[in-house]
Design a protein around this motif. Structure first.
Motif, PDB file in Angstrom:
ATOM      1  N   ALA A  70       0.812  -1.216   0.000  1.00 53.07           N
ATOM      2  CA  ALA A  70       0.000   0.000   0.000  1.00 53.07           C
ATOM      3  C   ALA A  70       0.845   1.266   0.000  1.00 53.07           C
ATOM      4  N   GLY A  71       2.179   1.113   0.039  1.00 54.93           N
ATOM      5  CA  GLY A  71       3.024   2.289   0.085  1.00 54.93           C
ATOM      6  C   GLY A  71       3.058   2.887   1.487  1.00 54.93           C
ATOM      7  N   PRO A  72       3.721   4.033   1.649  1.00 52.81           N
ATOM      8  CA  PRO A  72       3.922   4.610   2.977  1.00 52.81           C
ATOM      9  C   PRO A  72       2.717   5.338   3.556  1.00 52.81           C
ATOM     10  N   GLY A  73       1.668   5.556   2.773  1.00 54.32           N
ATOM     11  CA  GLY A  73       0.480   6.203   3.328  1.00 54.32           C
ATOM     12  C   GLY A  73      -0.184   7.215   2.424  1.00 54.32           C
ATOM     13  N   ASP A  74       0.595   7.943   1.643  1.00 53.62           N
ATOM     14  CA  ASP A  74       0.027   8.907   0.704  1.00 53.62           C
ATOM     15  C   ASP A  74      -0.684   8.143  -0.412  1.00 53.62           C
ATOM     16  N   PRO A  75      -2.003   8.335  -0.595  1.00 55.88           N
ATOM     17  CA  PRO A  75      -2.708   7.571  -1.626  1.00 55.88           C
ATOM     18  C   PRO A  75      -2.182   7.834  -3.033  1.00 55.88           C
ATOM     19  N   GLU A  76      -1.540   8.977  -3.254  1.00 55.69           N
ATOM     20  CA  GLU A  76      -0.997   9.263  -4.580  1.00 55.69           C
ATOM     21  C   GLU A  76       0.231   8.403  -4.892  1.00 55.69           C
ATOM     22  N   LEU A  77       0.802   7.766  -3.862  1.00 52.29           N
ATOM     23  CA  LEU A  77       1.949   6.884  -4.074  1.00 52.29           C
ATOM     24  C   LEU A  77       1.528   5.436  -4.263  1.00 52.29           C
TER      25      LEU A  77
ATOM     26  N   ILE B 209      -7.779  -7.564   3.530  1.00 45.19           N
ATOM     27  CA  ILE B 209      -7.238  -7.852   4.866  1.00 45.19           C
ATOM     28  C   ILE B 209      -6.006  -6.964   5.031  1.00 45.19           C
ATOM     29  N   HIS B 210      -6.098  -5.979   5.918  1.00 44.21           N
ATOM     30  CA  HIS B 210      -5.058  -4.944   5.943  1.00 44.21           C
ATOM     31  C   HIS B 210      -4.337  -4.835   7.282  1.00 44.21           C
ATOM     32  N   ASP B 211      -3.140  -4.267   7.210  1.00 44.77           N
ATOM     33  CA  ASP B 211      -2.325  -4.009   8.392  1.00 44.77           C
ATOM     34  C   ASP B 211      -2.681  -2.676   9.031  1.00 44.77           C
ATOM     35  N   ARG B 212      -2.145  -2.464  10.219  1.00 43.42           N
ATOM     36  CA  ARG B 212      -2.400  -1.221  10.965  1.00 43.42           C
ATOM     37  C   ARG B 212      -1.826  -0.004  10.248  1.00 43.42           C
ATOM     38  N   LEU B 213      -0.735  -0.173   9.516  1.00 44.91           N
ATOM     39  CA  LEU B 213      -0.051   0.964   8.912  1.00 44.91           C
ATOM     40  C   LEU B 213      -0.690   1.440   7.606  1.00 44.91           C
ATOM     41  N   VAL B 214      -1.694   0.747   7.119  1.00 41.68           N
ATOM     42  CA  VAL B 214      -2.382   1.195   5.900  1.00 41.68           C
ATOM     43  C   VAL B 214      -3.258   2.393   6.258  1.00 41.68           C
TER      44      VAL B 214
ATOM     45  N   VAL C 165      -7.403  -9.315  -1.268  1.00 44.74           N
ATOM     46  CA  VAL C 165      -6.228  -8.442  -1.279  1.00 44.74           C
ATOM     47  C   VAL C 165      -5.663  -8.416   0.134  1.00 44.74           C
ATOM     48  N   ARG C 166      -4.456  -8.914   0.269  1.00 52.87           N
ATOM     49  CA  ARG C 166      -3.732  -8.800   1.549  1.00 52.87           C
ATOM     50  C   ARG C 166      -2.923  -7.525   1.448  1.00 52.87           C
ATOM     51  N   LEU C 167      -3.406  -6.481   2.107  1.00 50.22           N
ATOM     52  CA  LEU C 167      -2.871  -5.126   1.937  1.00 50.22           C
ATOM     53  C   LEU C 167      -1.888  -4.810   3.055  1.00 50.22           C
ATOM     54  N   LYS C 168      -0.640  -4.554   2.673  1.00 52.91           N
ATOM     55  CA  LYS C 168       0.422  -4.312   3.647  1.00 52.91           C
ATOM     56  C   LYS C 168       1.011  -2.922   3.456  1.00 52.91           C
ATOM     57  N   GLY C 169       1.308  -2.249   4.565  1.00 55.54           N
ATOM     58  CA  GLY C 169       1.933  -0.932   4.476  1.00 55.54           C
ATOM     59  C   GLY C 169       3.292  -1.024   3.811  1.00 55.54           C
ATOM     60  N   GLY C 170       3.665   0.023   3.071  1.00 53.07           N
ATOM     61  CA  GLY C 170       4.957   0.033   2.403  1.00 53.07           C
ATOM     62  C   GLY C 170       5.009  -0.964   1.265  1.00 53.07           C
ATOM     63  N   ASP C 171       6.093  -1.756   1.231  1.00 48.99           N
ATOM     64  CA  ASP C 171       6.237  -2.806   0.226  1.00 48.99           C
ATOM     65  C   ASP C 171       6.070  -4.152   0.912  1.00 48.99           C
ATOM     66  N   ALA C 172       5.230  -5.000   0.350  1.00 47.55           N
ATOM     67  CA  ALA C 172       4.914  -6.282   0.986  1.00 47.55           C
ATOM     68  C   ALA C 172       6.144  -7.173   1.142  1.00 47.55           C
ATOM     69  N   THR C 173       7.192  -6.934   0.339  1.00 48.05           N
ATOM     70  CA  THR C 173       8.368  -7.804   0.378  1.00 48.05           C
ATOM     71  C   THR C 173       9.415  -7.351   1.383  1.00 48.05           C
TER      72      THR C 173
ATOM     73  N   ALA D 290      13.398  11.044  22.616  1.00 43.94           N
ATOM     74  CA  ALA D 290      12.478  11.226  23.742  1.00 43.94           C
ATOM     75  C   ALA D 290      11.823  12.601  23.686  1.00 43.94           C
ATOM     76  N   ASP D 291      12.599  13.646  23.352  1.00 47.32           N
ATOM     77  CA  ASP D 291      12.051  15.007  23.278  1.00 47.32           C
ATOM     78  C   ASP D 291      11.011  15.118  22.158  1.00 47.32           C
ATOM     79  N   ALA D 292      11.223  14.406  21.051  1.00 55.14           N
ATOM     80  CA  ALA D 292      10.307  14.504  19.919  1.00 55.14           C
ATOM     81  C   ALA D 292       8.974  13.820  20.203  1.00 55.14           C
ATOM     82  N   ALA D 293       8.976  12.830  21.104  1.00 56.61           N
ATOM     83  CA  ALA D 293       7.750  12.111  21.486  1.00 56.61           C
ATOM     84  C   ALA D 293       6.997  11.623  20.253  1.00 56.61           C
ATOM     85  N   LEU D 294       7.703  10.908  19.383  1.00 58.90           N
ATOM     86  CA  LEU D 294       7.075  10.376  18.174  1.00 58.90           C
ATOM     87  C   LEU D 294       6.061   9.296  18.553  1.00 58.90           C
ATOM     88  N   THR D 295       4.890   9.373  17.956  1.00 60.10           N
ATOM     89  CA  THR D 295       3.836   8.391  18.254  1.00 60.10           C
ATOM     90  C   THR D 295       3.514   7.498  17.062  1.00 60.10           C
ATOM     91  N   GLY D 296       3.849   7.942  15.847  1.00 61.99           N
ATOM     92  CA  GLY D 296       3.560   7.161  14.651  1.00 61.99           C
ATOM     93  C   GLY D 296       4.733   6.295  14.257  1.00 61.99           C
TER      94      GLY D 296
END
Length: 462
Positions: free
Chosen positions: A221-228, A244-249, A295-303, A430-436
């Motif tokens: 499914a690529g990294p998230g941008d539907p245009e990709l 059937i999709h992953d959390r990152l889709v 369709v088994r839909l995986k974030g990024g590249d399935a491989t 830690a300062d950036a507190a990344l959640t994604g």
């Protein structure tokens, strides 16, 4: 969505329009394409409106509209281009319980009229909720250019054959029949008279075809941008019975799935709630054996770090056909976000894709090789392993000021970039507190990116 799009039945029903100038003419040119009974109220109507009345295309009353005139109407247009008169008409409509549109007054209108591409009985409505009418017109012009003027002919012929097509089982079998007609044999028709013969031939073919076997497409499914999303991935989503999709889709990509399809979330979360891989395998096989297009839909590249082999082995063992549709991996999207490349002549002739942790915990690698100068690596799932990775690299001789960039939610609108060094990695993280989801690029620093407005902007943090 502040306005819900619907198609209102207006055949033989009354639509009232108050006004006789330019705004009224614009609306009437559209309304006259319908089979509604149109009544116009205008003391001084334009000559074109008078002409339409003389042709019995509408009923014209050369006076102001009254409350009684609205009785029995399904829609009302206030198009007098006078704030007082338009407000008066809308108020009367509200009292009668009939939705009213005030031309060029979005705030006080109960409904809006979209831009319409007309291939009767096929109509495409384009709305921007009043935010960008120029864009709506541009989209309409683009669609007009690409859609065959014979599209209506195909639809009219198909409509007369719908009851006959009900002989096919509901779902994929029926959908495949109509796909063959509208995208195959239908567009080659010379005239509507031959459509019935073509449809009957197709129906006989599909009724005699044995039940089709299921198939699984492993789609990146690529990294998230539907245009990709690749064109091949988009086609797989268009034909899927089950996704059937992953959390990152991303939600934007899931919006592209057919509304009739079954969508199943089997997302995994590092160090959190997850669907067991054996359960995912069983789910894919279950739907494939039922004859579904899965369709088994995986974030990024399935491989890339997608447990693809385990799922392929399960599908192969069940004797279900399959294919793989590659996608853009997070590493490619991340370096694009920071204006860098994964390889560069004179710097590094190779690049490594690593994972921060594996099934047994933190993943081990050839740290001595990675610690050498000018090495570049894309580290997936590395947030929680940051201190472990830092320690291993420093222990094996990496310089403390080795650049390292973290890209969170690469390609999405909430993308963030944290530029740091190996020595400062844990504290800056830690300062950036990344959640994604975040990918770490070892050996690369951001370069200024001139992104178009449609793309997320790089946010740097030292």
């Amino acid at each position: 969505m502040k306005h819900f799009p619907i198609y209102l039945a207006v055949e033989g029903r009354k639509i009232v329009l108050s006004g006789g100038g330019a705004a009224a003419l614009a609306k009437l040119r559209l309304l006259l394409k319908t089979e509604a009974r149109i009544e116009v109220f205008a003391p001084n109507p334009a000559a074109e409106i008078v002409g339409w009345a003389n042709e019995s295309r509408l009923a014209l009353h050369q006076r102001e509209v009254t409350q009684a005139d609205l009785t029995g109407a399904v829609l009302i247009y206030a198009a007098d281009e006078d704030a007082f008169l338009d407000s008066r008409t809308a108020t009367m409509a509200t009292k009668t319980g009939i939705p009213a549109n005030i031309v060029d007054n979005l705030a006080d209108s109960a409904f809006i009229t979209p831009a319409i591409v007309d291939r009767d009985p096929v109509t495409i409505a384009i709305g921007t909720e009043g935010a960008a009418p120029v864009l709506a017109r541009a989209l309409k012009a683009d669609l007009e250019e690409h859609l065959s003027p014979r599209l209506g002919l195909l639809a009219r012929a198909g409509r007369t054959f719908r009851s006959a097509a009900d002989a096919l089982p509901f779902g994929r079998a029926r959908r495949d029949f109509w796909r063959d007609y509208f995208l195959g044999a239908g567009p080659r028709l010379a005239d509507e008279a031959k459509a019935k013969d073509v449809l009957e031939t197709l129906l006989t073919k599909h009724l005699s075809t044995e039940t089709k076997e299921g198939h699984v497409a492993f789609v990146g499914a690529g990294p998230g941008d539907p245009e990709l999303l690749t064109l091949k991935a988009r086609k797989a989503l268009d034909t899927a019975d089950v996704v059937i999709h992953d959390r990152l889709v991303s939600a934007e990509i899931l919006e592209l799935v057919r509304r009739e399809a079954t969508i199943l979330d089997v997302g995994k979360q590092g160090f959190g709630p997850s669907t067991a891989q054996d359960d995912i395998n069983a789910l894919i096989v279950e739907h494939g054996l039922k004859g579904a297009q899965v369709v088994r839909l995986k974030g990024g590249d399935a491989t890339v770090f997608g447990r693809l082999d385990e799922e392929i082995e399960a599908v192969t063992a069940a004797d279900i056909s399959w294919h793989v549709v590659p996608g853009i991996t997070a590493a490619s999207a991340s370096v694009a976000a920071i204006g860098q490349s994964l390889t560069r002549r004179g710097r590094n002739a190779s690049v490594r894709f690593l994972t921060g942790h594996d099934m047994k915990g933190f993943a081990d690698h050839d740290w001595r090789e990675l610690a050498a100068p000018d090495q570049v690596a894309a580290i997936y799932m590395g947030k929680k392993a940051a201190r472990f990775i830092q320690g291993r690299l420093l222990m094996h001789g990496a310089l403390p000021d080795t650049p390292l960039t973290l890209v969170e939610n690469a390609s999405r609108h909430d993308q963030r970039v944290v530029s740091t060094t190996l020595a400062a990695l844990p504290s800056d993280l830690a300062d950036a507190a990344l959640t994604g989801p975040a990918l770490a690029l070892l050996g690369l620093s951001p370069r200024a990116v001139s992104a178009p407005l449609s793309q997320p902007l790089v946010q740097e943090q030292a």
